[in-house]
Design an enzyme around this catalytic site. Structure first.
Site, PDB file in Angstrom:
ATOM      1  CB  VAL A   1      79.399 118.412 -58.366  1.00  0.00           C
ATOM      2  CG1 VAL A   1      78.661 118.063 -59.621  1.00  0.00           C
ATOM      3  CG2 VAL A   1      80.437 119.150 -58.622  1.00  0.00           C
TER       4      VAL A   1
ATOM      5  CE  LYS B   1      88.547 117.651 -63.794  1.00  0.00           C
ATOM      6  NZ  LYS B   1      87.669 118.164 -62.724  1.00  0.00           N
TER       7      LYS B   1
ATOM      8  CD  GLU C   1      79.305 122.471 -72.614  1.00  0.00           C
ATOM      9  OE1 GLU C   1      80.695 122.977 -72.437  1.00  0.00           O
ATOM     10  OE2 GLU C   1      78.996 122.563 -73.678  1.00  0.00           O
TER      11      GLU C   1
ATOM     12  CB  VAL D   1      86.381 121.168 -70.557  1.00  0.00           C
ATOM     13  CG1 VAL D   1      87.524 122.415 -70.872  1.00  0.00           C
ATOM     14  CG2 VAL D   1      87.128 120.139 -71.103  1.00  0.00           C
TER      15      VAL D   1
ATOM     16  N   GLY E   1      89.781 125.402 -49.628  1.00  0.00           N
ATOM     17  CA  GLY E   1      89.023 124.466 -50.523  1.00  0.00           C
ATOM     18  C   GLY E   1      88.898 124.477 -51.978  1.00  0.00           C
TER      19      GLY E   1
ATOM     20  CE  LYS F   1      89.427 120.907 -65.562  1.00  0.00           C
ATOM     21  NZ  LYS F   1      89.441 122.091 -64.802  1.00  0.00           N
TER      22      LYS F   1
END
Length: 320
Positions: free
Chosen positions: A14, A100, A122, A125, A179, A197
């Site tokens: 990420v 989360k 944002e 979830v 993965g 979440k």
């Protein structure tokens, strides 16, 4: 042109995509009259090769936080990010996160900062599929009645593979090889990721201080091929469903495998993606569906939160 300094915690899948997206969407920042400068990217080993733009300042020293006007957290986990984020938030500066677990389990530490509009999440979830934004704004005009959602791609994948005849163990191994699942996969298959979440969502529509401990959790580990086949024979599918509904004077939140009609929105829209059905007295039933995981999908929501902050929108404020 003003310069905005951005610090990044973590440079995994990420974090790397956040850095690439900041470069790719430079035009939109130019249109806002903003030049984004990355002051530092916190990593364990700055010498390890990563897929990042040239000149990215990788470091194991968090000193750059002092020079950052906004912080993007992509570390995951709880203890390390909390120790870094709390002093930063207390200084009055904003944080963007997809974490989360941190939001669900450390709300007592974070709530005041969320109420102050300093916390943007944002991506926590359904990743890049916007659900928190609508729930924290326009949907508050409608009287919330119920929420059902499929929020974990790993469980979705495993259950779909079992519909094709694979055993749970084989489907899990395949998910790990691709993965999709962590090792160990307990957070996913045990239902805890979904419970995190659901807790975050509950704070926008039921109770702004909804505790993670109140979620009843049962994962998919005990779902058998026989049960999957029986559901299919009845025109149904088994999904790991997050459910939030009123019960008496309060709210009941649960995560568990459920048999749903094959025509149900969570089976159609959520066939290979995350999906949520939100019900309100005035707005009726609304369906949200889209990618719920992945580096660039998650990065898109995090950079979107950065743009919101630049424009002047506050972070995601729970009920209060």
């Amino acid at each position: 042109m003003r310069t905005v300094t951005v610090g990044l915690l973590g440079c995994g899948t990420v974090g790397q995509q956040v850095l690439h997206l900041l470069e790719r969407r430079r035009d939109i920042f130019d249109n806002l009259g903003v030049r984004v400068e990355v002051t530092g990217v916190l990593v364990r080993d700055a010498r390890r090769e990563r897929d990042v733009p040239p000149g990215t300042p990788l470091t194991s020293d968090p000193a750059f936080l002092g020079e950052s006007s906004v912080l993007v957290e992509a570390l995951g986990g709880i203890d390390q990010p909390l120790a870094l984020l709390l002093p930063y938030l207390r200084s009055g500066r904003p944080v963007i996160t997809a974490n989360k677990a941190l939001l669900a389990e450390c709300w007592d530490d974070l709530r005041e900062h969320a109420l102050a509009g300093r916390l943007y999440y944002e991506a926590s979830v359904m990743a890049g599929t916007p659900v928190i934004g609508p729930m924290s704004t326009v949907l508050r005009a409608s009287t919330f009645t119920r929420l059902q959602a499929v929020l974990n791609g790993t469980c979705n994948y495993i259950l779909t593979q079992m519909e094709g005849g694979r055993s749970y163990a084989d489907a899990l191994a395949q998910a790990q090889a691709l993965g999709y699942a962590e090792d160990p996969p307990t957070l996913d298959v045990g239902g805890f990721d979904t419970a995190h979440k659901l807790t975050v969502l509950a704070r926008f529509c039921a109770d702004g201080n909804f505790p993670y401990s109140a979620v009843e959790v049962r994962g998919i580990e005990d779902v058998t091929l026989e049960e999957v086949a029986q559901a299919q024979a009845a025109g149904e599918r088994i999904k790991l469903v997050a459910d939030l509904r009123r019960e008496g004077a309060g709210w009941r939140a649960s995560v568990s495998p459920r048999r749903l009609p094959a025509t149900h929105a969570l089976c159609n829209e959520g066939a290979s993606r995350n999906a949520m059905v939100y019900e309100g007295e005035e707005c009726g039933a609304l369906i949200f569906a889209g990618g719920g995981a992945g580096g660039m999908v998650t990065a898109s929501a995090m950079v979107g939160d950065l743009l919101d902050w630049l424009i002047g929108f506050p972070g995601h404020v729970p009920l209060h």
